[in-house]
Design a protein around this motif. Structure first.
Motif, short mmCIF file in Angstrom:
data_model
loop_
_atom_site.label_atom_id
_atom_site.label_comp_id
_atom_site.label_asym_id
_atom_site.label_seq_id
_atom_site.Cartn_x
_atom_site.Cartn_y
_atom_site.Cartn_z
N ASN A 210 0.80 -1.22 0.00
CA ASN A 210 0.00 0.00 0.00
C ASN A 210 0.84 1.27 0.00
O ASN A 210 0.29 2.38 0.06
CB ASN A 210 -0.94 0.00 1.20
CG ASN A 210 -2.03 -1.04 1.07
OD1 ASN A 210 -2.79 -1.04 0.11
ND2 ASN A 210 -2.11 -1.96 2.04
N TYR B 99 2.77 2.69 2.20
CA TYR B 99 2.68 3.56 3.37
C TYR B 99 4.07 3.83 3.94
O TYR B 99 4.92 2.91 3.97
CB TYR B 99 1.83 2.92 4.46
CG TYR B 99 0.36 2.93 4.17
CD1 TYR B 99 -0.26 3.99 3.53
CD2 TYR B 99 -0.44 1.85 4.57
CE1 TYR B 99 -1.61 3.99 3.27
CE2 TYR B 99 -1.80 1.84 4.32
CZ TYR B 99 -2.39 2.92 3.67
OH TYR B 99 -3.73 2.91 3.42
N GLN C 36 -0.07 6.28 13.20
CA GLN C 36 -0.52 5.36 12.17
C GLN C 36 0.52 5.27 11.06
O GLN C 36 1.40 6.12 10.93
CB GLN C 36 -1.89 5.79 11.62
CG GLN C 36 -2.99 5.69 12.66
CD GLN C 36 -4.39 5.78 12.09
OE1 GLN C 36 -4.59 6.17 10.94
NE2 GLN C 36 -5.37 5.43 12.90
N ASP D 136 0.69 5.87 8.03
CA ASP D 136 0.80 6.89 6.99
C ASP D 136 0.97 8.28 7.58
O ASP D 136 0.70 9.28 6.93
CB ASP D 136 -0.42 6.85 6.06
CG ASP D 136 -1.73 7.08 6.79
OD1 ASP D 136 -1.71 7.24 8.03
OD2 ASP D 136 -2.79 7.11 6.12
N GLU D 137 1.45 8.34 8.83
CA GLU D 137 1.64 9.61 9.52
C GLU D 137 3.11 9.79 9.93
O GLU D 137 3.88 8.84 9.94
CB GLU D 137 0.77 9.69 10.77
CG GLU D 137 -0.72 9.55 10.50
CD GLU D 137 -1.55 9.50 11.78
OE1 GLU D 137 -2.75 9.79 11.71
OE2 GLU D 137 -0.99 9.18 12.86
N HIS E 275 0.07 13.92 7.73
CA HIS E 275 -0.66 12.76 7.23
C HIS E 275 -0.38 12.59 5.74
O HIS E 275 -0.73 13.45 4.93
CB HIS E 275 -2.16 12.97 7.49
CG HIS E 275 -3.01 11.85 6.99
ND1 HIS E 275 -4.28 12.03 6.53
CD2 HIS E 275 -2.76 10.51 6.87
CE1 HIS E 275 -4.79 10.87 6.14
NE2 HIS E 275 -3.88 9.93 6.34
N GLY F 103 -1.22 9.67 3.84
CA GLY F 103 -1.95 8.56 3.26
C GLY F 103 -2.54 8.81 1.88
O GLY F 103 -2.80 7.87 1.13
N TRP F 104 -2.73 10.09 1.53
CA TRP F 104 -3.32 10.42 0.23
C TRP F 104 -2.27 10.91 -0.76
O TRP F 104 -2.62 11.44 -1.81
CB TRP F 104 -4.41 11.47 0.41
CG TRP F 104 -5.59 10.92 1.16
CD1 TRP F 104 -5.80 10.94 2.51
CD2 TRP F 104 -6.70 10.22 0.60
NE1 TRP F 104 -6.97 10.32 2.82
CE2 TRP F 104 -7.55 9.86 1.67
CE3 TRP F 104 -7.06 9.88 -0.71
CZ2 TRP F 104 -8.74 9.17 1.48
CZ3 TRP F 104 -8.25 9.19 -0.89
CH2 TRP F 104 -9.07 8.85 0.20
N LYS G 175 -5.76 3.07 -3.55
CA LYS G 175 -5.86 3.26 -2.10
C LYS G 175 -7.31 3.36 -1.67
O LYS G 175 -7.72 2.77 -0.67
CB LYS G 175 -5.10 4.52 -1.67
CG LYS G 175 -5.30 4.83 -0.19
CD LYS G 175 -5.35 6.30 0.08
CE LYS G 175 -5.92 6.63 1.43
NZ LYS G 175 -5.40 6.00 2.60
#
Length: 292
Positions: free
Chosen positions: A15, A17, A96, A98-99, A186, A188-189, A199
């Motif tokens: 993914n 990340y 998390q 993705d942070e 963050h 994640g995007w 995603k």
């Protein structure tokens, strides 16, 4: 003061990340770190083991993929990590995959933990958010994106991850928190168009049925950015732990993405204008109680 970091991970490499960077960004604050490592099909386990074997403790877990109720599986995995944290830990730092936290904020965070350690009116620290979108050069800034969350909390009886692991509660009540001037970054995007679309499909499998995903997010080569809402140019610096990943990014958007986002409807536009002018976010969901 003993501090333990914790997170949950599964298929972080597939993914894309920045899981290693996430852990490294908070590790200087931590005496130890617990990873609830799900049943991955990639080399996520090897990645985690390579970070800091002396500080990091891995708890092997199996995800219940039958749960498609509001992302509850994320909270379940987070709670497995919490359960493995030693009773003598004072503060728990949640990050998390993705942070990341910028190193500039680490001294402030440590000071705030020390100040609130024996203050029973403060059960957690509330951090602000920067949501990066599409590339490392853009921030998503609108009511659609949560602006604050609990990421540092005391190791109190009954504390647990709530709903889809976005926040925490003690039994069924909200935590008493202090808002501090530190940010979670963050990421994640941040993905190329095809990866971003993938995603969204992967993320929604823990919230929706397969039929819903195919109807709303069919496989395609581009992403329409409909959830960006409003993008602005990022003019700051990224955490040092992210430098190598950012340098390796192999895609570039030729257009200015701040001009590509969909138009907000009248209600959202009005509420956004009020927030821009006053700093107040009306009707904001808060899974915490801010104390002075």
């Amino acid at each position: 003061m003993k501090v333990t970091g914790f997170t949950f991970l599964r298929n972080a490499i597939i993914n894309d990340y920045p899981a290693k960077e996430a852990i490294l960004s908070v590790l200087p604050l931590c005496d130890d770190f617990v990873v609830a490592l799900g049943n991955s099909t990639d080399e996520t386990a090897e990645l985690v083991k390579s970070i800091d074997p002396k500080k990091i403790r891995i708890i092997d877990t199996i995800w219940d993929e039958s749960i498609r109720e509001g992302g509850r599986v994320f909270a379940d995995e987070t709670n497995k990590a919490i359960a493995a944290i030693s009773k003598d830990t004072d503060w728990m730092i949640y990050i998390q995959g993705d942070e990341a936290i910028h190193e500039d904020y680490l001294p402030l965070i440590k000071k705030e933990m020390e100040l609130a350690l024996n203050n029973n009116d403060v059960e957690a620290l509330l951090l602000k958010y920067k949501h990066f979108y599409a590339s490392y050069d853009y921030l998503a800034e609108s009511r659609r994106w949560y602006r604050r969350e609990v990421r540092i909390l005391k190791n109190l009886p009954g504390v647990h991850s709530y709903r889809d692991a976005q926040g925490f509660r003690i039994d069924d009540r909200k935590l008493k928190v202090k808002l501090i001037d530190a940010y979670i970054y963050h990421y994640g995007w941040v993905k190329p168009p095809k990866g971003l679309q993938g995603k969204v499909r992967n993320f929604n499998q823990f919230y929706q049925t397969e039929k819903w995903i195919e109807e709303n997010y069919p496989v395609q080569e581009t992403f329409d950015m409909h959830n960006a809402d409003r993008l602005v140019h990022f003019k700051g610096t990224h955490p040092k732990v992210m430098e190598q990943r950012i340098a390796a990014a192999n895609w570039k958007f030729e257009k200015d993405l701040t001009k590509e986002t969909p138009k907000m409807n009248f209600r959202r536009k009005l509420l956004q204008k009020i927030e821009d002018l006053t700093g107040l976010r009306l009707f904001e969901y808060r899974n915490y109680k801010i104390v002075k």
